[in-house]
Design a protein around this motif. Structure first.
Motif, PDB file in Angstrom:
ATOM      1  N   ASP A 205      -0.106 -14.182  -7.565  1.00 36.04           N
ATOM      2  CA  ASP A 205       0.908 -15.182  -7.903  1.00 36.04           C
ATOM      3  C   ASP A 205       1.200 -16.005  -6.648  1.00 36.04           C
ATOM      4  OD1 ASP A 205       0.964 -14.242 -10.534  1.00 36.04           O
ATOM      5  OD2 ASP A 205       2.455 -12.713 -10.038  1.00 36.04           O
ATOM      6  N   ASN A 206       2.443 -15.949  -6.117  1.00 37.88           N
ATOM      7  CA  ASN A 206       2.712 -16.728  -4.896  1.00 37.88           C
ATOM      8  C   ASN A 206       3.114 -15.831  -3.732  1.00 37.88           C
ATOM      9  OD1 ASN A 206       5.269 -15.995  -5.785  1.00 37.88           O
ATOM     10  ND2 ASN A 206       6.219 -17.909  -5.129  1.00 37.88           N
ATOM     11  N   ILE A 207       2.667 -14.560  -3.772  1.00 38.83           N
ATOM     12  CA  ILE A 207       2.989 -13.600  -2.706  1.00 38.83           C
ATOM     13  C   ILE A 207       1.701 -13.118  -2.047  1.00 38.83           C
ATOM     14  CG2 ILE A 207       4.097 -11.414  -2.122  1.00 38.83           C
ATOM     15  CD1 ILE A 207       5.784 -11.634  -4.619  1.00 38.83           C
ATOM     16  N   ALA A 208       1.691 -13.118  -0.718  1.00 39.53           N
ATOM     17  CA  ALA A 208       0.578 -12.553   0.045  1.00 39.53           C
ATOM     18  C   ALA A 208       1.123 -11.522   1.027  1.00 39.53           C
ATOM     19  CB  ALA A 208      -0.188 -13.639   0.788  1.00 39.53           C
ATOM     20  N   VAL A 209       0.352 -10.460   1.253  1.00 39.78           N
ATOM     21  CA  VAL A 209       0.767  -9.375   2.135  1.00 39.78           C
ATOM     22  C   VAL A 209      -0.351  -9.086   3.131  1.00 39.78           C
ATOM     23  CG1 VAL A 209       1.541  -6.977   2.298  1.00 39.78           C
ATOM     24  CG2 VAL A 209       2.156  -8.351   0.292  1.00 39.78           C
ATOM     25  N   TRP A 210       0.014  -9.082   4.420  1.00 45.04           N
ATOM     26  CA  TRP A 210      -0.891  -8.655   5.480  1.00 45.04           C
ATOM     27  C   TRP A 210      -0.330  -7.387   6.125  1.00 45.04           C
ATOM     28  CZ3 TRP A 210      -0.047 -13.720   4.369  1.00 45.04           C
ATOM     29  CH2 TRP A 210      -1.155 -14.577   4.285  1.00 45.04           C
ATOM     30  N   GLN A 211      -1.222  -6.596   6.734  1.00 41.54           N
ATOM     31  CA  GLN A 211      -0.777  -5.389   7.432  1.00 41.54           C
ATOM     32  C   GLN A 211      -1.296  -5.397   8.864  1.00 41.54           C
ATOM     33  OE1 GLN A 211      -1.836  -1.645   5.548  1.00 41.54           O
ATOM     34  NE2 GLN A 211      -0.185  -0.561   6.597  1.00 41.54           N
ATOM     35  N   LYS A 212      -0.390  -5.133   9.789  1.00 43.44           N
ATOM     36  CA  LYS A 212      -0.742  -5.055  11.207  1.00 43.44           C
ATOM     37  C   LYS A 212      -1.507  -3.755  11.459  1.00 43.44           C
ATOM     38  CE  LYS A 212       1.495  -5.093  15.787  1.00 43.44           C
ATOM     39  NZ  LYS A 212       2.760  -5.372  16.514  1.00 43.44           N
ATOM     40  N   PRO A 213      -2.499  -3.740  12.360  1.00 43.04           N
ATOM     41  CA  PRO A 213      -3.230  -2.497  12.621  1.00 43.04           C
ATOM     42  C   PRO A 213      -2.344  -1.457  13.277  1.00 43.04           C
ATOM     43  CG  PRO A 213      -3.821  -4.173  14.229  1.00 43.04           C
ATOM     44  CD  PRO A 213      -2.985  -4.865  13.186  1.00 43.04           C
ATOM     45  N   ILE A 214      -2.715  -0.196  13.134  1.00 42.82           N
ATOM     46  CA  ILE A 214      -1.918   0.886  13.725  1.00 42.82           C
ATOM     47  C   ILE A 214      -2.187   1.029  15.215  1.00 42.82           C
ATOM     48  CG2 ILE A 214      -1.711   2.147  11.551  1.00 42.82           C
ATOM     49  CD1 ILE A 214      -3.901   4.045  12.576  1.00 42.82           C
ATOM     50  N   ASN A 215      -3.294   0.434  15.694  1.00 38.01           N
ATOM     51  CA  ASN A 215      -3.579   0.380  17.128  1.00 38.01           C
ATOM     52  C   ASN A 215      -4.543  -0.777  17.370  1.00 38.01           C
ATOM     53  OD1 ASN A 215      -6.441   1.376  17.017  1.00 38.01           O
ATOM     54  ND2 ASN A 215      -5.418   3.237  16.259  1.00 38.01           N
ATOM     55  N   HIS A 216      -4.870  -1.032  18.612  1.00 36.03           N
ATOM     56  CA  HIS A 216      -5.714  -2.185  18.945  1.00 36.03           C
ATOM     57  C   HIS A 216      -7.120  -1.797  19.407  1.00 36.03           C
ATOM     58  CE1 HIS A 216      -2.274  -5.346  19.476  1.00 36.03           C
ATOM     59  NE2 HIS A 216      -2.784  -5.362  18.263  1.00 36.03           N
ATOM     60  N   ILE A 217      -7.542  -0.570  19.131  1.00 37.35           N
ATOM     61  CA  ILE A 217      -8.876  -0.155  19.562  1.00 37.35           C
ATOM     62  C   ILE A 217      -9.949  -1.038  18.944  1.00 37.35           C
ATOM     63  CG2 ILE A 217     -10.606   1.681  19.411  1.00 37.35           C
ATOM     64  CD1 ILE A 217      -8.436   3.715  19.868  1.00 37.35           C
TER      65      ILE A 217
ATOM     66  N   THR B 251       0.817  -1.214   0.000  1.00 36.31           N
ATOM     67  CA  THR B 251       0.000   0.000   0.000  1.00 36.31           C
ATOM     68  C   THR B 251       0.849   1.261   0.000  1.00 36.31           C
ATOM     69  OG1 THR B 251      -0.139  -0.104   2.417  1.00 36.31           O
ATOM     70  CG2 THR B 251      -1.917  -1.143   1.163  1.00 36.31           C
ATOM     71  N   VAL B 252       2.154   1.125   0.270  1.00 41.73           N
ATOM     72  CA  VAL B 252       3.089   2.250   0.168  1.00 41.73           C
ATOM     73  C   VAL B 252       4.274   1.802  -0.677  1.00 41.73           C
ATOM     74  CG1 VAL B 252       2.424   3.303   2.360  1.00 41.73           C
ATOM     75  CG2 VAL B 252       4.247   1.606   2.337  1.00 41.73           C
ATOM     76  N   PRO B 253       4.775   2.631  -1.577  1.00 49.01           N
ATOM     77  CA  PRO B 253       5.921   2.225  -2.397  1.00 49.01           C
ATOM     78  C   PRO B 253       7.173   2.032  -1.544  1.00 49.01           C
ATOM     79  CG  PRO B 253       4.832   4.189  -3.293  1.00 49.01           C
ATOM     80  CD  PRO B 253       4.286   3.978  -1.921  1.00 49.01           C
ATOM     81  N   LEU B 254       7.996   1.079  -1.932  1.00 48.43           N
ATOM     82  CA  LEU B 254       9.238   0.851  -1.209  1.00 48.43           C
ATOM     83  C   LEU B 254      10.136   2.081  -1.224  1.00 48.43           C
ATOM     84  CD1 LEU B 254      10.107  -2.786  -2.369  1.00 48.43           C
ATOM     85  CD2 LEU B 254       9.323  -2.080  -0.091  1.00 48.43           C
ATOM     86  N   GLU B 255      10.049   2.876  -2.273  1.00 53.92           N
ATOM     87  CA  GLU B 255      10.899   4.056  -2.386  1.00 53.92           C
ATOM     88  C   GLU B 255      10.377   5.248  -1.584  1.00 53.92           C
ATOM     89  OE1 GLU B 255       9.287   3.355  -6.598  1.00 53.92           O
ATOM     90  OE2 GLU B 255       9.248   2.289  -4.690  1.00 53.92           O
ATOM     91  N   SER B 256       9.245   5.085  -0.901  1.00 55.67           N
ATOM     92  CA  SER B 256       8.617   6.208  -0.198  1.00 55.67           C
ATOM     93  C   SER B 256       9.322   6.575   1.100  1.00 55.67           C
ATOM     94  CB  SER B 256       7.155   5.879   0.112  1.00 55.67           C
ATOM     95  OG  SER B 256       7.074   4.824   1.070  1.00 55.67           O
TER      96      SER B 256
END
Length: 544
Positions: free
Chosen positions: A317-329, A166-171
């Motif tokens: 393809d054979n790549i999956a990406v998950w993102q951790k929440p920014i908080n636990h509310i 969701t964010v470019p590696l170059e960011s």
């Protein structure tokens, strides 16, 4: 103190081009040894004398000794964890340089090639021949960027991953990455094109010295395995964690290892998994695995990710990406009507030295609003390096730590400028692997960013101030360690330091002179003492 000396986290060959003890002897040795009984200890160590070990000890790793490992059970990979010898079992000789050792290629050439004589392990060439990890061409190894999940090369793999995030590696949003089961660290090497620093981790196993290959290339790497103890990093360290067919049983033991990844992953950080069971419907034939087995594994994996409140970002393809929440509310709110996420209710989340893993998730620091980032906002890299880290701003009730932090940075900028004068070749790529043995706030590593080096920031696990989390918030990397007495420390420095590497020791003049006598006597080093800042002296030891 317990014993770091056996270097549980580093491979065996001479891997550090330049080793900075910095203020180690001032904080650990001066205060813990010389000031307690200086004359007694001084005379004791002057009576010690070490000879060279037999030639078959060239690649000796005390805490990863295969003979010792056989004493321990295989369950959960416990045999591959660090198992350091007790005091009476420690090696008391100087590990010799590999026969035919040559000065490594300078950075960045070293990223792509290495001398066979420096890492004389041909097994990996044959074992991974079809996957193009490494080739042997005459006297040199060549690293073409292949890998188990990189059929089109690692650059193509990283480009595909970049399209999924969701964010470019170059960011600059992603700066610190943990690569589990790293192979020869080609993934981490490729991420350097984006100014991303990767801690590549792999166990000592049948692949023969894969982490040593990584370090010989000049890439950050350390021996490590997900077994029974936590990884040697604080909580909320990495912007991304990555596994490319790393053979970690993520769904076993109630998701123990995935929960450990959650511990070290920063709020909003990414977890990337490639290989089985991802996209099993397309890939099961190539993996020669029954589709029902892969389907079940992915379902359990998805359920674990849901328990951790991770969001599935993409799968292609054979790549999956998950993102951790920014908080636990939201996560806490869901737990009232949904399956409990098993929050941990005890233990320090930053403890990373011989601390048992538990099948629970650590709650993130409290926030007031669902849009707030737990622990505080981190700037993009490189602004992150010179911005006061959230752990300094938010977790201290007085201004003392902030003032100390600011002054530490000023001191190290001045000191490193002096080092640049002393070590004329610091800018040339001759030095690459650097260690700060008592890293404090990481000021030394921050000042070294202008040179073509990477710094392993070592923080003693029992230090009064646990600053490793601060170091990671600055966009730097490091590990916990346990140091021992001066003789063992010096022996370990000798073991991991490259021929023609450098040791720099800073302290008050009387301490420096005593340390010089000891190192001259027991290791036969010939240190040169020069003036430092204020009342300090600097001893420089250049290896032959």
């Amino acid at each position: 103190m317990m014993m770091m000396i056996m270097m549980p986290n580093y491979p065996c060959l001479k891997i550090f081009s330049i080793l900075f003890l910095a203020s180690l002897f001032y904080i650990l040795i001066a205060s813990s040894f010389f000031t307690s009984s200086p004359d007694h200890l001084h005379q004791h160590y002057l009576q010690t004398h070490f000879e060279l070990c037999p030639s078959n000890y060239t690649n000796h790793c005390p805490c990863q000794d295969p003979r010792r490992q056989k004493r321990f059970p295989k369950a959960k990979g416990f045999r591959k964890e660090r198992h350091c010898p007790k005091t009476g079992e420690r090696l008391r000789c100087l590990v010799p340089t590999p026969r035919g050792y040559k000065t490594p290629f300078p950075w960045p050439q070293s990223k792509d090639t290495a001398w066979f004589s420096n890492v004389p392990f041909p097994k990996l060439v044959e074992y991974k021949k079809s996957q193009n990890w490494v080739r042997l061409e005459g006297e040199r190894f060549v690293f073409p960027g292949g890998g188990t999940s990189f059929p089109e090369g690692v650059k193509a793999y990283v480009a595909a991953l970049n399209r999924l995030l969701t964010v470019p590696l170059e960011s600059g949003d992603v700066r610190t990455v943990l690569d589990v089961g790293c192979g020869v660290a080609s993934f981490g090497a490729s991420l350097m094109d984006y100014d991303i620093l990767t801690m590549s981790v792999a166990p000592s196993d049948e692949h023969d010295a894969q982490v040593q290959f990584a370090l010989e290339r000049g890439l950050p790497a350390m021996l490590g395995v997900l077994s029974t103890h936590r990884l040697t990093f604080p909580s909320r360290s990495f912007d991304m964690a990555h596994c490319s067919r790393c053979l970690v049983p993520w769904t076993a033991y109630d998701g123990l290892y995935l929960r450990e990844i959650d511990r070290v992953l920063r709020p909003g950080g990414f977890w990337v998994l490639s290989g089985p069971p991802i996209n099993w419907r397309v890939n099961y034939n190539a993996w020669e695995t029954e589709p029902q087995v892969l389907e079940k594994e992915q379902n359990v994996l998805e359920d674990l990710a849901m328990q951790l409140c991770w969001e599935k970002v993409a799968e292609r393809d054979n790549i999956a990406v998950w993102q951790k929440p920014i908080n636990h509310i939201s996560c806490i709110q869901k737990s009232k009507t949904w399956r409990s996420p098993k929050f941990c209710n005890s233990s320090d989340p930053d403890a990373g030295w011989y601390t048992k893993m538990t099948a629970c998730m650590f709650p993130l620091p409290d926030v007031k609003d669902v849009h707030d980032i737990s622990g505080g906002v981190l700037e993009k890299w490189p602004m992150r390096l010179d911005t006061v880290p959230p752990r300094v701003r938010n977790e201290n009730t007085d201004d003392l730590t902030l003032k100390t932090y600011i002054e530490d940075n000023r001191t190290w900028k001045r000191t490193v400028s002096n080092y640049g004068v002393i070590l004329k070749s610091l800018s040339s790529g001759t030095y690459r692997n650097v260690m700060d043995m008592n890293a404090g706030f990481g000021g030394f590593a921050a000042a070294m960013v202008k040179y073509p080096v990477w710094v392993m920031n070592v923080v003693p696990f029992d230090a009064k101030s646990n600053n490793l989390g601060i170091i990671y918030e600055r966009g730097l990397i490091g590990t916990y360690m346990d140091w021992c007495d001066i003789a063992d420390i010096v022996l370990e420095i000798h073991r991991i330091l490259r021929p023609k590497g450098t040791v720099i020791i800073r302290d008050k003049e009387d301490v420096i002179l005593k340390v010089k006598e000891i190192t001259d006597k027991i290791i036969r080093w010939k240190g040169v003492v020069v003036a430092g800042d204020d009342s300090e002296k600097i001893m420089i030891i250049n290896m032959e």
